[in-house]
Design a protein around this motif. Structure first.
Motif, short mmCIF file in Angstrom:
data_model
loop_
_atom_site.label_atom_id
_atom_site.label_comp_id
_atom_site.label_asym_id
_atom_site.label_seq_id
_atom_site.Cartn_x
_atom_site.Cartn_y
_atom_site.Cartn_z
N ALA A 10 0.82 -1.23 0.00
CA ALA A 10 0.00 0.00 0.00
C ALA A 10 0.85 1.26 0.00
N ARG A 11 1.91 1.26 0.76
CA ARG A 11 2.73 2.48 0.89
C ARG A 11 3.50 2.84 -0.36
N ARG A 12 3.49 1.98 -1.34
CA ARG A 12 4.28 2.22 -2.55
C ARG A 12 3.44 2.64 -3.75
N THR A 13 2.13 2.83 -3.54
CA THR A 13 1.30 3.24 -4.65
C THR A 13 0.19 4.15 -4.13
N HIS A 14 -0.50 4.79 -5.03
CA HIS A 14 -1.62 5.65 -4.66
C HIS A 14 -2.56 4.92 -3.69
N GLU A 15 -3.08 5.64 -2.71
CA GLU A 15 -3.82 5.00 -1.63
C GLU A 15 -5.05 4.23 -2.09
N LEU A 16 -5.67 4.62 -3.18
CA LEU A 16 -6.81 3.86 -3.69
C LEU A 16 -6.39 2.81 -4.72
N ALA A 17 -5.35 3.11 -5.46
CA ALA A 17 -4.77 2.07 -6.32
C ALA A 17 -4.34 0.89 -5.45
N ALA A 18 -3.89 1.18 -4.25
CA ALA A 18 -3.44 0.13 -3.33
C ALA A 18 -4.57 -0.84 -3.01
N VAL A 19 -5.77 -0.32 -2.85
CA VAL A 19 -6.91 -1.18 -2.51
C VAL A 19 -7.23 -2.09 -3.70
N ALA A 20 -7.21 -1.50 -4.89
CA ALA A 20 -7.44 -2.30 -6.10
C ALA A 20 -6.30 -3.30 -6.30
N GLU B 160 1.60 6.44 8.94
CA GLU B 160 2.68 5.98 8.06
C GLU B 160 2.19 5.63 6.65
N THR B 161 1.22 4.74 6.58
CA THR B 161 0.88 4.18 5.26
C THR B 161 0.29 5.23 4.34
N VAL B 162 -0.68 5.98 4.84
CA VAL B 162 -1.34 6.92 3.93
C VAL B 162 -0.38 8.03 3.49
N ILE B 163 0.48 8.47 4.38
CA ILE B 163 1.46 9.50 4.00
C ILE B 163 2.41 8.96 2.93
N LEU B 164 2.91 7.75 3.14
CA LEU B 164 3.84 7.18 2.15
C LEU B 164 3.15 6.90 0.82
N SER B 165 1.91 6.39 0.87
CA SER B 165 1.19 6.13 -0.39
C SER B 165 1.16 7.39 -1.24
N ILE B 166 0.77 8.48 -0.61
CA ILE B 166 0.60 9.73 -1.35
C ILE B 166 1.94 10.25 -1.85
N GLY C 50 9.29 4.58 -16.09
CA GLY C 50 10.21 3.53 -15.65
C GLY C 50 10.36 3.41 -14.14
N HIS C 51 9.89 4.43 -13.43
CA HIS C 51 10.01 4.42 -11.96
C HIS C 51 8.69 4.83 -11.34
N PRO C 52 7.75 3.89 -11.26
CA PRO C 52 6.37 4.23 -10.86
C PRO C 52 6.21 4.55 -9.38
N THR C 53 7.23 4.38 -8.59
CA THR C 53 7.12 4.74 -7.18
C THR C 53 8.44 5.32 -6.71
N ALA C 54 8.35 6.24 -5.77
CA ALA C 54 9.56 6.67 -5.08
C ALA C 54 9.78 5.67 -3.94
N SER C 55 10.95 5.67 -3.37
CA SER C 55 11.23 4.67 -2.33
C SER C 55 11.30 5.35 -0.96
N MET C 56 10.39 6.28 -0.74
CA MET C 56 10.39 6.97 0.55
C MET C 56 9.93 6.04 1.66
N VAL C 57 10.55 6.23 2.83
CA VAL C 57 10.19 5.47 4.02
C VAL C 57 9.83 6.45 5.14
N TYR C 58 9.16 5.93 6.16
CA TYR C 58 8.65 6.73 7.28
C TYR C 58 9.25 6.12 8.52
N LYS C 59 10.24 6.76 9.09
CA LYS C 59 11.01 6.13 10.14
C LYS C 59 10.99 6.92 11.44
N LEU C 60 10.90 6.20 12.54
CA LEU C 60 11.06 6.82 13.85
C LEU C 60 12.53 7.19 14.01
#
Lengths: 443, 443
Positions: free
Chosen positions: A167-177, B133-139, B321-331
Motif C-alpha cells: 500500500a505504501r508504494r502506490t496511490h492510496e486507492l490504487a493500493a486497494v485495487a 505511516e501508510t497513507v502519507i507514504l502512499s501519497i 520507468g520508476h512508478p514509485t519513489a522509495s520513501m520510508v517513514y522512520k522513527l
C-alpha cells in the motif's frame, strides 16, 4: 445504490468524471451530426503482452461493473462542465439523463488472456458506449497488470502463502485495487485495512521497526507485543542483531511463538541460520516470514530456504516492471444508420503500422489438446466452429444496462488458478519468452 | 468538512483505513505497554533516487494535508475492526476519538529532494504519529514519482506545452493524482475531467479514432466535428491516410483549423511532412500535436521537429520507468517517558546494511554558490549553522493538528520551476547520472 451514502472509504459517489475530455466533445459532435444513435461495438484488447510475459490475467471486471453502474452525472458535475464550456447545453441535457443501457460481455475475471483476446465487448449506441472508454481502461489496465505480477509470484511461491504489503508504494486507492488484484492472482492476504473492509480480503500484520525503537530495549518491545497480541504473534527480529533477537523472542514468547519476520539482509542465508537457531531453541513450529524487496525471482530463489511465508510490497503494486497493461478500447463495428436492427459493419483504423486493428465483432474460444492442456487462443468474427462452441470465453456481464455478471471475488481467484493450471507448463517459467499460447484468427 | 457530502468524485469520506494492519496492532501494544504517549519524531526520506535520476520532486504534500485532516474512524470502520478482531476494545475506544494533534513540517510541495532529504517530519505522541505511516507514504511515493517524470519531460519539452493523457493507463483515482503531479512538474493541461473538477487543472481533448470510424467517411467525420466544435478544433488525421486527411482537414475547416493530431507512425518524419503540407495549403497557424507513446527521450528527439504540443500518457502515469519513489517513514527520535517536556533521544535501526538509518530530528538546507546555483543538500541534527539559517528547506504544514501550510497548486508548480532552475545545468540531462547535488551531513 449510492456508495457514498454507505460511507465506504474506497468508493466514490460517481465515476462519470473518470473520463477524458474528448469523450464528451465526441459525444457533442455525434449528437449534433446524427451519428450518436448508431449501434456500435467497442472491444477491449491488447496488441501485445509486456515484453517476455507469457500470459495476461483479466482483472478488474467486477470493478468495471460497479463503475458502469455508478456512471451518472450529478448537478455539481454538470455545473462544472457548463462553467468550463466542455460541451454545449444539449449535450449537458443528454448527460443529465445518462444511464448505460447496452450490453457488455467479457472474459470472466481471473481468466488468462493473450494478444488480441477480446477481453471485454461493449455494445449499444455510439454515444452510450464511447463515454465508458477511459474508466473501463483505467480499471482493466491497472488491475490486470497487478494480477499478472501476482500470478507469477504465486506460481513461484508454490504452496507458501503470499502476503500483499505494498500500500505504501502506490496511490492510496490504487493500493486497494492492487490488494484485490493480488488476491485474484493468488495472494492470501493483505496488510491494507481498506482492502479488508471493501473486499473482505484477510488482513495481516503485527509490528514495524518503529515499535521496537520506541521502547528502551528490544526485550521491552517484545514483551509488550507478546503481552498484548499473544504468543502467536510475529516478532520482527532485524532491528538490531538478528541472532540476539531470535534468542530473545523465544525467551519472551516461548516455543509457542507464532513467527519471526526478517526484513533485511541476505534472506537465503539469514533464513537458514534463523531456522537452525529456532530449532535448537525448541521453537520448531515458529514460522519464518520474509519481507524485503521481494519479486517473483527472489521468491523463486528462496524455494529451498526454510521460509514459511512471503510479504511482497513494491514489486507487486508496480506490476513487477510492468505497471500497466496496454489494453485499448476500439470501435470494431457499427451500423450506418440509427436503430437496433441496422446491420453492423466492421470498421478499423488503417494507418500507422503497429496500431492497426482487426475490425468486426469477435468471439473467442480456447482450444485444448486431448490431455486438457490449452493449445491456442482462437478468435473469429464469423460463425463459431462447432468444435469450439463449448469452449467460448466471453460471458454475459451486463444486459440492457443491468449487471448480470456479478460474482464473489473468490470465484475469480479460483478461476485464475484453474486457468493458469490448464496452460502449458512453460507458462510459469519466469524467464522471458513468447506468449505461451498462439492467437489464431479464423474468418 | 466531509468531502463525501460535497459529492466530489475523487475524495473519500475517511482516509483512516488506508492504513496497514500493523499500525493498529502496534498501537494496541503501545497503549497497553505504556509507550503510546512518548513524544516521537518520524521522518520521511529516501535512501536513494531511482537509478540514474539526478533529482527528485516532492509532490503530494497538499494531498497529505487533506488525508491527515480526514483521518477519522467512523462507526462502520470501527465495527469492521471489531468484527475482524484487528484490535481490542480499549484500542477501538481510543481510535474512535482519534484526531492528529501533533506537528508536521516538510519540504514545500514542488521542491526538489535528494537521498536523505527529510521531506516530511511528523511529531507528536508515538500513537498519533505511527498511524499515519501508510497513507502519507502512499501519497508521497506515488505523487513524487509522477512529478519527477513530469519534470524531466517538461525540461525536454522546453517552451512547448505538455498535455497529460494517461488516465486510461492507471487506476482511475491514481490518474487524478497523476494529473495533479504532472501539473506540479510542469505540464499545462490534462485530458482527465476529474482532475479538472477536483484541482482546477485545464482540461483538453477533441476526438479519437472511434469518432472518425463511426462515420461513413472521414469527410463526414471532420465536417461533423468542425460544425460542432468550431474551426479552432483539433482534427485527428491518422485514421486512414495522413496526407489525404490533412488535405481534407484544411478543405473542411479552412486555414483557421486549430490543430491536427498525429497518434502513430514515425512522428519526426510525419511532423515534417504535415508541416510542409499545411504550409502549402496556407494553414500556417494550424498547429501540430503529437501523442503516440511519448516519454522524455521521444520528446527530446522531436525538439527539431515542427511540433507544437505533446500529449503524454503511459510513460507519465507510470513514472517513466520508476512508478514509485522509495520513501520510508522512520522513527528517528523519541522520549523515554510520557509528557511534552521529556527530552528526545535519537533512535535508528542498526542491522541490515543498506537499510540503516540516521537517527535524530533533522534540519535541512540547500547551499548555493555565488551565482545562485545550488551546490549541496546539507542535513544535520544539531544547531543550524548561521550561514545556512536563511536557506532552510522545511516549512510548517500542521501545527497542533491544524493545517497551516495549505497553498494553491500553482504555488507548487511555480516553486518547482524555480527549484529546478536553480540546480546545476546537468540536472536536466536525460542520460543516467548521479544525484546532481551531494548530500552533506553535519553533526
Amino acid at each position: 445504490m449510492n456508495t457514498a451514502e454507505l460511507g465506504l472509504p474506497v468508493d466514490v459517489p460517481s465515476t462519470a468524471l473518470f473520463t477524458d475530455h474528448y469523450e464528451l466533445t465526441m459525444l457533442q459532435a455525434a449528437l449534433e451530426g446524427g451519428t450518436a444513435g448508431r449501434r456500435s461495438v467497442f472491444e477491449v484488447f491488447t496488441r501485445r503482452l509486456p515484453p517476455g510475459r507469457r500470459y495476461g490475467v483479466v482483472c478488474g471486471t467486477g470493478r468495471v461493473l460497479d463503475a458502469v453502474r455508478n456512471f451518472r452525472f450529478d448537478e455539481r458535475q454538470l455545473a462544472f462542465l457548463r462553467e468550463r464550456g466542455v460541451v454545449d447545453g444539449a449535450t449537458l441535457e443528454w448527460l443529465s439523463r445518462y444511464r448505460f443501457g447496452g450490453d457488455i460481455w467479457g472474459y470472466p475475471e481471473g481468466e488468462v488472456y493473450f494478444p488480441g483476446s477480446p477481453v471485454l465487448r461493449v455494445e449499444g449506441t455510439f454515444a452510450e458506449c464511447v463515454l465508458l472508454e477511459t474508466v473501463i481502461l483505467s480499471i482493466l489496465n491497472h488491475d490486470s497488470a497487478i494480477a499478472a505480477a501476482a500470478s507469477r509470484m504465486a506460481a513461484a511461491a508454490g504452496d507458501r502463502p503470499l502476503m500483499e504489503m505494498g500500500a505504501r508504494r502506490t496511490h492510496e486507492l490504487a493500493a486497494v485495487a492492487a490488494s484485490r488484484a493480488a488476491y485474484v492472482g493468488g495472494f492470501s492476504s493483505t496488510s491494507d485495512l481498506a482492502a479488508g473492509f471493501r473486499y473482505g480480503i484477510p488482513t495481516i500484520g503485527t509490528s514495524a521497526h518503529a515499535f521496537t525503537l520506541v521502547h528502551d530495549t528490544e526485550r521491552e518491545a517484545f514483551t509488550a507485543q507478546v503481552d498484548s497480541l499473544g504468543r502467536g504473534t510475529t516478532l520482527l527480529v532485524d532491528t538490531y542483531d538478528v541472532a540476539e533477537a531470535v534468542a530473545l523472542a523465544v525467551e519472551v514468547a516461548g516455543p509457542e511463538l507464532g513467527a519471526v519476520r526478517i526484513d533485511s539482509g541476505d534472506l537465503l542465508l539469514v533464513a537458514h541460520r534463523v531456522r537452525q537457531q529456532l530449532d535448537e531453541l525448541g521453537a520448531h513450529k515458529t514460522r519464518i516470514v520474509v519481507t524485503s524487496d521481494l519479486d517473483e525471482y527472489a521468491i523463486a530463489s528462496l524455494a529451498a530456504a526454510p521460509v514459511d511465508a512471503y510479504g511482497v510490497g513494491t514489486q507487486l503494486v508496480t506490476g513487477s516492471g510492468h505497471p500497466t497493461a496496454s489494453m485499448v478500447y476500439k470501435l470494431v463495428a457499427r451500423a450506418s444508420s440509427d436503430g437496433a436492427d441496422a446491420p453492423l459493419e466492421p470498421v478499423a483504423k488503417r494507418s500507422g503500422g503497429g496500431k492497426r486493428t482487426l475490425g468486426g465483432r469477435k468471439w473467442a474460444a480456447r482450444r485444448f489438446d486431448a490431455y486438457g492442456v490449452a493449445e491456442a487462443e482462437v478468435i473469429g468474427t464469423g460463425e463459431v466452429p462447432g468444435e469450439l462452441a463449448g469452449s467460448q470465453l466471453l460471458v454475459e456481464l451486463v444486459r440492457g444496462g443491468e449487471v448480470v455478471g456479478r460474482e464473489p471475488l473468490e470465484a475469480a481467484r479460483d478461476r485464475h488458478a484453474a486457468a493458469r493450471g490448464a496452460l502449458p507448463m512453460s507458462a510459469t517459467q519466469l524467464s522471458r519468452g513468447e506468449p505461451v499460447l498462439p492467437t489464431e484468427y479464423v474468418a
